[in-house]
Design an enzyme around this catalytic site. Structure first.
Site, PDB file in Angstrom:
ATOM      1  N   GLY A  10       0.830  -1.202   0.000  1.00  0.00           N
ATOM      2  CA  GLY A  10       0.000   0.000   0.000  1.00  0.00           C
ATOM      3  C   GLY A  10       0.866   1.254   0.000  1.00  0.00           C
ATOM      4  O   GLY A  10       2.099   1.177   0.070  1.00  0.00           O
ATOM      5  N   LEU A  36      -6.354 -10.688   5.452  1.00  0.00           N
ATOM      6  CA  LEU A  36      -6.662 -10.337   6.852  1.00  0.00           C
ATOM      7  C   LEU A  36      -8.123 -10.581   7.214  1.00  0.00           C
ATOM      8  O   LEU A  36      -8.481 -10.540   8.385  1.00  0.00           O
ATOM      9  CB  LEU A  36      -6.299  -8.873   7.114  1.00  0.00           C
ATOM     10  CG  LEU A  36      -4.796  -8.575   7.097  1.00  0.00           C
ATOM     11  CD1 LEU A  36      -4.548  -7.095   7.353  1.00  0.00           C
ATOM     12  CD2 LEU A  36      -4.065  -9.406   8.143  1.00  0.00           C
ATOM     13  N   THR A  61      -9.507   0.406   1.857  1.00  0.00           N
ATOM     14  CA  THR A  61      -9.557   1.871   1.728  1.00  0.00           C
ATOM     15  C   THR A  61     -10.440   2.358   0.577  1.00  0.00           C
ATOM     16  O   THR A  61     -10.468   3.555   0.298  1.00  0.00           O
ATOM     17  CB  THR A  61      -8.134   2.442   1.531  1.00  0.00           C
ATOM     18  OG1 THR A  61      -7.543   1.799   0.400  1.00  0.00           O
ATOM     19  CG2 THR A  61      -7.261   2.229   2.747  1.00  0.00           C
ATOM     20  N   TYR A  98      -3.346   2.462  12.216  1.00  0.00           N
ATOM     21  CA  TYR A  98      -3.688   3.756  11.590  1.00  0.00           C
ATOM     22  C   TYR A  98      -5.196   3.855  11.407  1.00  0.00           C
ATOM     23  O   TYR A  98      -5.865   2.866  11.092  1.00  0.00           O
ATOM     24  CB  TYR A  98      -3.003   3.882  10.217  1.00  0.00           C
ATOM     25  CG  TYR A  98      -1.505   3.759  10.315  1.00  0.00           C
ATOM     26  CD1 TYR A  98      -0.699   4.872  10.565  1.00  0.00           C
ATOM     27  CD2 TYR A  98      -0.888   2.504  10.227  1.00  0.00           C
ATOM     28  CE1 TYR A  98       0.675   4.743  10.708  1.00  0.00           C
ATOM     29  CE2 TYR A  98       0.486   2.370  10.366  1.00  0.00           C
ATOM     30  CZ  TYR A  98       1.253   3.480  10.605  1.00  0.00           C
ATOM     31  OH  TYR A  98       2.622   3.351  10.752  1.00  0.00           O
ATOM     32  N   THR A 100      -8.507   7.027  10.442  1.00  0.00           N
ATOM     33  CA  THR A 100      -8.832   8.016   9.401  1.00  0.00           C
ATOM     34  C   THR A 100      -9.647   9.205   9.917  1.00  0.00           C
ATOM     35  O   THR A 100     -10.449   9.068  10.857  1.00  0.00           O
ATOM     36  CB  THR A 100      -9.636   7.319   8.281  1.00  0.00           C
ATOM     37  OG1 THR A 100     -10.096   8.294   7.354  1.00  0.00           O
ATOM     38  CG2 THR A 100     -10.844   6.574   8.818  1.00  0.00           C
ATOM     39  N   TYR A 124     -16.881   2.914   5.301  1.00  0.00           N
ATOM     40  CA  TYR A 124     -15.429   2.940   5.550  1.00  0.00           C
ATOM     41  C   TYR A 124     -15.134   3.574   6.912  1.00  0.00           C
ATOM     42  O   TYR A 124     -14.424   2.988   7.735  1.00  0.00           O
ATOM     43  CB  TYR A 124     -14.727   3.710   4.424  1.00  0.00           C
ATOM     44  CG  TYR A 124     -13.280   4.029   4.684  1.00  0.00           C
ATOM     45  CD1 TYR A 124     -12.318   3.024   4.689  1.00  0.00           C
ATOM     46  CD2 TYR A 124     -12.865   5.338   4.939  1.00  0.00           C
ATOM     47  CE1 TYR A 124     -10.969   3.322   4.940  1.00  0.00           C
ATOM     48  CE2 TYR A 124     -11.541   5.642   5.176  1.00  0.00           C
ATOM     49  CZ  TYR A 124     -10.594   4.628   5.182  1.00  0.00           C
ATOM     50  OH  TYR A 124      -9.273   4.928   5.429  1.00  0.00           O
TER      51      TYR A 124
HETATM   52  N1  NAP Z   1      -5.540   6.761   1.677  1.00  0.00           N
HETATM   53  C1  NAP Z   1      -6.032   7.731   2.436  1.00  0.00           C
HETATM   54  O1  NAP Z   1      -6.394   8.812   1.938  1.00  0.00           O
HETATM   55  C2  NAP Z   1      -6.171   7.551   3.928  1.00  0.00           C
HETATM   56  C3  NAP Z   1      -6.725   8.608   4.680  1.00  0.00           C
HETATM   57  C4  NAP Z   1      -6.827   8.465   6.059  1.00  0.00           C
HETATM   58  C5  NAP Z   1      -6.392   7.297   6.666  1.00  0.00           C
HETATM   59  N2  NAP Z   1      -5.874   6.291   5.918  1.00  0.00           N
HETATM   60  C6  NAP Z   1      -5.425   5.073   6.607  1.00  0.00           C
HETATM   61  O2  NAP Z   1      -4.016   4.973   6.462  1.00  0.00           O
HETATM   62  C7  NAP Z   1      -3.636   3.600   6.399  1.00  0.00           C
HETATM   63  C8  NAP Z   1      -2.820   3.349   5.138  1.00  0.00           C
HETATM   64  O3  NAP Z   1      -3.600   3.714   4.007  1.00  0.00           O
HETATM   65  P1  NAP Z   1      -3.020   3.596   2.515  1.00  0.00           P
HETATM   66  O4  NAP Z   1      -3.517   4.786   1.773  1.00  0.00           O
HETATM   67  O5  NAP Z   1      -1.578   3.271   2.541  1.00  0.00           O
HETATM   68  O6  NAP Z   1      -3.859   2.329   2.015  1.00  0.00           O
HETATM   69  P2  NAP Z   1      -3.672   1.479   0.674  1.00  0.00           P
HETATM   70  O7  NAP Z   1      -2.704   2.135  -0.229  1.00  0.00           O
HETATM   71  O8  NAP Z   1      -5.047   1.178   0.179  1.00  0.00           O
HETATM   72  O9  NAP Z   1      -2.993   0.151   1.213  1.00  0.00           O
HETATM   73  C9  NAP Z   1      -3.696  -0.769   1.989  1.00  0.00           C
HETATM   74  C10 NAP Z   1      -3.089  -2.129   1.748  1.00  0.00           C
HETATM   75  O10 NAP Z   1      -3.880  -3.078   2.503  1.00  0.00           O
HETATM   76  C11 NAP Z   1      -4.100  -4.195   1.673  1.00  0.00           C
HETATM   77  N3  NAP Z   1      -5.280  -4.972   2.021  1.00  0.00           N
HETATM   78  C12 NAP Z   1      -6.582  -4.691   1.737  1.00  0.00           C
HETATM   79  N4  NAP Z   1      -7.367  -5.717   2.100  1.00  0.00           N
HETATM   80  C13 NAP Z   1      -6.554  -6.661   2.623  1.00  0.00           C
HETATM   81  C14 NAP Z   1      -6.770  -7.955   3.149  1.00  0.00           C
HETATM   82  N5  NAP Z   1      -7.999  -8.508   3.190  1.00  0.00           N
HETATM   83  N6  NAP Z   1      -5.711  -8.664   3.601  1.00  0.00           N
HETATM   84  C15 NAP Z   1      -4.472  -8.144   3.531  1.00  0.00           C
HETATM   85  N7  NAP Z   1      -4.185  -6.934   3.044  1.00  0.00           N
HETATM   86  C16 NAP Z   1      -5.219  -6.200   2.581  1.00  0.00           C
HETATM   87  C17 NAP Z   1      -4.275  -3.589   0.289  1.00  0.00           C
HETATM   88  O11 NAP Z   1      -4.131  -4.594  -0.700  1.00  0.00           O
HETATM   89  P3  NAP Z   1      -4.985  -4.443  -2.079  1.00  0.00           P
HETATM   90  O12 NAP Z   1      -4.458  -3.222  -2.751  1.00  0.00           O
HETATM   91  O13 NAP Z   1      -4.701  -5.722  -2.780  1.00  0.00           O
HETATM   92  O14 NAP Z   1      -6.418  -4.275  -1.657  1.00  0.00           O
HETATM   93  C18 NAP Z   1      -3.171  -2.557   0.271  1.00  0.00           C
HETATM   94  O15 NAP Z   1      -1.931  -3.073  -0.158  1.00  0.00           O
HETATM   95  C19 NAP Z   1      -4.937   2.801   6.461  1.00  0.00           C
HETATM   96  O16 NAP Z   1      -5.194   2.434   7.801  1.00  0.00           O
HETATM   97  C20 NAP Z   1      -5.993   3.798   6.014  1.00  0.00           C
HETATM   98  O17 NAP Z   1      -7.275   3.491   6.527  1.00  0.00           O
HETATM   99  C21 NAP Z   1      -5.729   6.396   4.556  1.00  0.00           C
END
Ligand code: NAP
Length: 293
Positions: A10, A36, A61, A98, A100, A124
């Site tokens: 991610g 997961l 996400t 983490y 949101t 979400y």
């Molecule tokens: N992105 C944002 O704008 C944002 C904003 C606020 C908070 N956050 C939080 O920050 C943290 C990191 O976010 P990020 O943007 O880095 O997220 P991301 O790029 O979507 O990465 C999340 C990773 O988790 C994996 N994942 C999803 N479902 C899964 C499963 N069932 N088993 C194992 N792995 C799984 C995804 O794999 P796939 O790609 O194959 O699904 C992806 O590699 C998260 O806790 C998110 O909620 C993000």
């Protein structure tokens, strides 16, 4: 120190692979190696590896898709972190998790602090809020970093999309009524590594004393419109842009399955006071991110 990282592919997880590497042995997984949402595989991995620190950057996400994949969103964002917390507690390991800004409804009108009442508008946000609570209930040595508008230059972030649109569309219309704190994934991963380094050999004891829920996002806030303007300005290959004007739009002009909070900037004072540093101003970080490619 043995660190177990989930979500290595991610935006944040990829950066964490780099920033955590100097601190110990990092064993990292992502989907589909580990799903997961399958409780047994998560438990099996944690018990087999017996890490001292678990870092959970994995999450469901897809904010809009979550509206129709409720069960999966809750399995990944709520049940899995709760299980990680239980397993961490049983092992004497520390958990870094983490969450949101989407746990808030956006109606406060000024940056949110940790004690503000959450009221998520969509699946979400609800699933992430349940994850926060599950972590808090199941383990004593944890830190949950609530962050906002995470981007990296890899993958499908808002920054990557704006750059892509700027190569295709003479006029961009971007909403100016959604405000938040853009956060470069690299800075969040760097802050996480600093925390793990500060905790040192006794991360469990250290987090038991000062862990909990903290806001941590790029300093300040902007509308998506202002963010997009800054992205175009910092673009290192501006000569490739075909966009000649960028116009403000309203969220209602772009209907989506999930409702998003209109104002979800985070106040990160508590984190700064507790740990002595904060993330750079969002615009400064954006400039660095785009310079770094
Ligand atoms: N992105 C944002 O704008 C944002 C904003 C606020 C908070 N956050 C939080 O920050 C943290 C990191 O976010 P990020 O943007 O880095 O997220 P991301 O790029 O979507 O990465 C999340 C990773 O988790 C994996 N994942 C999803 N479902 C899964 C499963 N069932 N088993 C194992 N792995 C799984 C995804 O794999 P796939 O790609 O194959 O699904 C992806 O590699 C998260 O806790 C998110 O909620 C993000």
């Amino acid at each position: 120190m043995r660190i177990l990282l989930f979500g290595k592919n991610g935006q944040l997880g990829w950066e964490l692979c780099q920033t955590l590497a100097p601190l110990g042995e990092v064993i990292a997984y992502d989907f589909p190696e580990v799903d997961l949402s399958v409780e047994e595989s998560l438990i099996h991995i944690v018990r087999r590896l017996r890490p001292e620190v678990i870092v959970n950057a994995a999450a469901y996400t897809a904010v809009d898709r979550a509206e129709s994949e409720v069960e999966r969103a809750f399995a990944v964002n709520a049940r899995a972190p709760g299980l990680m917390a239980q397993e961490a507690q049983a092992l004497g390991a520390a958990l870094v998790h983490y969450s949101t800004d989407y746990v808030f409804d956006g109606r406060k009108g000024s940056p949110y602090i940790e004690t503000d009442a959450p009221n998520p508008l969509g699946v979400y946000g609800r699933s992430k809020l349940e994850g926060e609570r599950a972590v808090e209930q199941a383990c004593r040595a944890y830190i949950t970093l609530r962050t906002s508008w995470v981007y990296s230059l890899r993958g499908d972030s808002f920054v990557a999309k704006v750059l892509q649109w700027s190569r295709q569309q003479p006029t961009l219309r971007v909403v100016d009524d959604q405000l938040g704190s853009p956060t470069w994934a690299h800075t969040l991963a760097d802050a996480t590594a600093r925390l793990v380094a500060m905790g040192g050999k006794d991360m469990f004891g250290w987090l038991r004393e000062r862990g909990g829920l903290y806001h941590l996002a790029g300093d300040g806030f902007a509308s998506r419109f202002e963010w997009a303007q800054a992205i175009l300005r910092y673009d290192p290959r501006r000569e490739e842009q075909v966009t000649r004007q960028i116009l403000p739009a309203h969220t209602l002009d772009f209907p989506t399955p999930a409702q998003r909070p209109l104002f979800s900037a985070l106040d990160c004072t508590k984190f700064g006071d507790a740990f002595g540093f904060r993330l750079p101003a969002w615009e400064e970080a954006l400039g660095l991110a785009m310079g770094a490619g």
